[in-house]
Write a protein that holds these residues in place. Sequence first.
Motif, PDB file in Angstrom:
ATOM      1  N   ILE A  79       0.835  -1.204   0.000  1.00 41.91           N
ATOM      2  CA  ILE A  79       0.000   0.000   0.000  1.00 41.91           C
ATOM      3  C   ILE A  79       0.871   1.256   0.000  1.00 41.91           C
ATOM      4  CG2 ILE A  79      -1.629   1.342   1.385  1.00 41.91           C
ATOM      5  CD1 ILE A  79      -2.856  -1.366   2.238  1.00 41.91           C
ATOM      6  N   LYS A  80       1.937   1.228   0.780  1.00 45.76           N
ATOM      7  CA  LYS A  80       2.829   2.389   0.857  1.00 45.76           C
ATOM      8  C   LYS A  80       3.497   2.667  -0.489  1.00 45.76           C
ATOM      9  CE  LYS A  80       6.698   4.191   3.494  1.00 45.76           C
ATOM     10  NZ  LYS A  80       7.690   3.921   4.531  1.00 45.76           N
ATOM     11  N   VAL A  81       3.944   1.618  -1.153  1.00 47.69           N
ATOM     12  CA  VAL A  81       4.613   1.780  -2.438  1.00 47.69           C
ATOM     13  C   VAL A  81       3.643   2.242  -3.524  1.00 47.69           C
ATOM     14  CG1 VAL A  81       5.768   0.508  -4.293  1.00 47.69           C
ATOM     15  CG2 VAL A  81       6.438   0.149  -1.937  1.00 47.69           C
ATOM     16  N   LEU A  82       2.408   1.752  -3.480  1.00 45.94           N
ATOM     17  CA  LEU A  82       1.433   2.075  -4.524  1.00 45.94           C
ATOM     18  C   LEU A  82       0.540   3.264  -4.170  1.00 45.94           C
ATOM     19  CD1 LEU A  82       0.348  -1.542  -5.491  1.00 45.94           C
ATOM     20  CD2 LEU A  82       1.977  -0.057  -6.664  1.00 45.94           C
ATOM     21  N   GLY A  83       0.840   3.941  -3.078  1.00 44.29           N
ATOM     22  CA  GLY A  83       0.034   5.083  -2.664  1.00 44.29           C
ATOM     23  C   GLY A  83       0.021   6.185  -3.711  1.00 44.29           C
ATOM     24  N   THR A  84      -1.086   6.872  -3.802  1.00 42.30           N
ATOM     25  CA  THR A  84      -1.209   7.928  -4.820  1.00 42.30           C
ATOM     26  C   THR A  84      -1.175   9.330  -4.227  1.00 42.30           C
ATOM     27  OG1 THR A  84      -3.622   7.783  -4.679  1.00 42.30           O
ATOM     28  CG2 THR A  84      -2.524   6.462  -6.379  1.00 42.30           C
ATOM     29  N   ILE A  85      -1.016   9.436  -2.912  1.00 45.14           N
ATOM     30  CA  ILE A  85      -0.909  10.759  -2.301  1.00 45.14           C
ATOM     31  C   ILE A  85       0.558  11.146  -2.254  1.00 45.14           C
ATOM     32  CG2 ILE A  85      -1.353  12.151  -0.240  1.00 45.14           C
ATOM     33  CD1 ILE A  85      -3.603  10.198   0.434  1.00 45.14           C
ATOM     34  N   LEU A 128       1.838  16.581  -0.352  1.00 45.66           N
ATOM     35  CA  LEU A 128       0.475  16.850   0.099  1.00 45.66           C
ATOM     36  C   LEU A 128       0.187  16.302   1.491  1.00 45.66           C
ATOM     37  CD1 LEU A 128      -1.660  16.192  -3.102  1.00 45.66           C
ATOM     38  CD2 LEU A 128      -1.020  18.385  -2.090  1.00 45.66           C
ATOM     39  N   ARG A 129       1.107  15.555   2.047  1.00 45.82           N
ATOM     40  CA  ARG A 129       0.919  14.995   3.366  1.00 45.82           C
ATOM     41  C   ARG A 129       1.350  16.006   4.436  1.00 45.82           C
ATOM     42  NH1 ARG A 129       3.146   8.864   2.384  1.00 45.82           N
ATOM     43  NH2 ARG A 129       1.990   8.569   0.476  1.00 45.82           N
ATOM     44  N   ASN A 130       0.551  16.086   5.478  1.00 51.57           N
ATOM     45  CA  ASN A 130       0.924  16.950   6.594  1.00 51.57           C
ATOM     46  C   ASN A 130       0.411  16.357   7.880  1.00 51.57           C
ATOM     47  OD1 ASN A 130      -1.822  17.807   6.951  1.00 51.57           O
ATOM     48  ND2 ASN A 130      -1.527  19.155   5.179  1.00 51.57           N
TER      49      ASN A 130
END
Length: 104
Positions: A91-97, A101-103
């Motif tokens: 999931i981490k590798v294929l994440g789209t965010i 944009l993460r905070n």
Amino acid sequence: MWHPIYLCFNLETTLTMTVDPVEPLTLVAKRHVIWVRVNATYTRSAFICPEFRHHLNGIEQANSLSLCSHKWLHSFLDCYCLWVQNLNALIKVLGTIPEYLRNK
């Protein structure tokens, strides 16, 4: 110096039906912290037979295993299975965010 991060080997090849040695390859990969993917698309259905199970020795060390059920199990052509040992890593590798944009 280059360092491999991914190893993909086959439990069969469709043309020659050769089988890569699972246990020695996974032991080397574990020592070097390499992601191991096992491609078992064709003959994996035969491994339920006791005389072929030895080909699976060491399979529990793999990080992912792909299966294609339409070959011997005669299921629909688009039936493809992927097993992963650590779902969070996938999931981490294929994440789209994107990271920007993460905070908190």
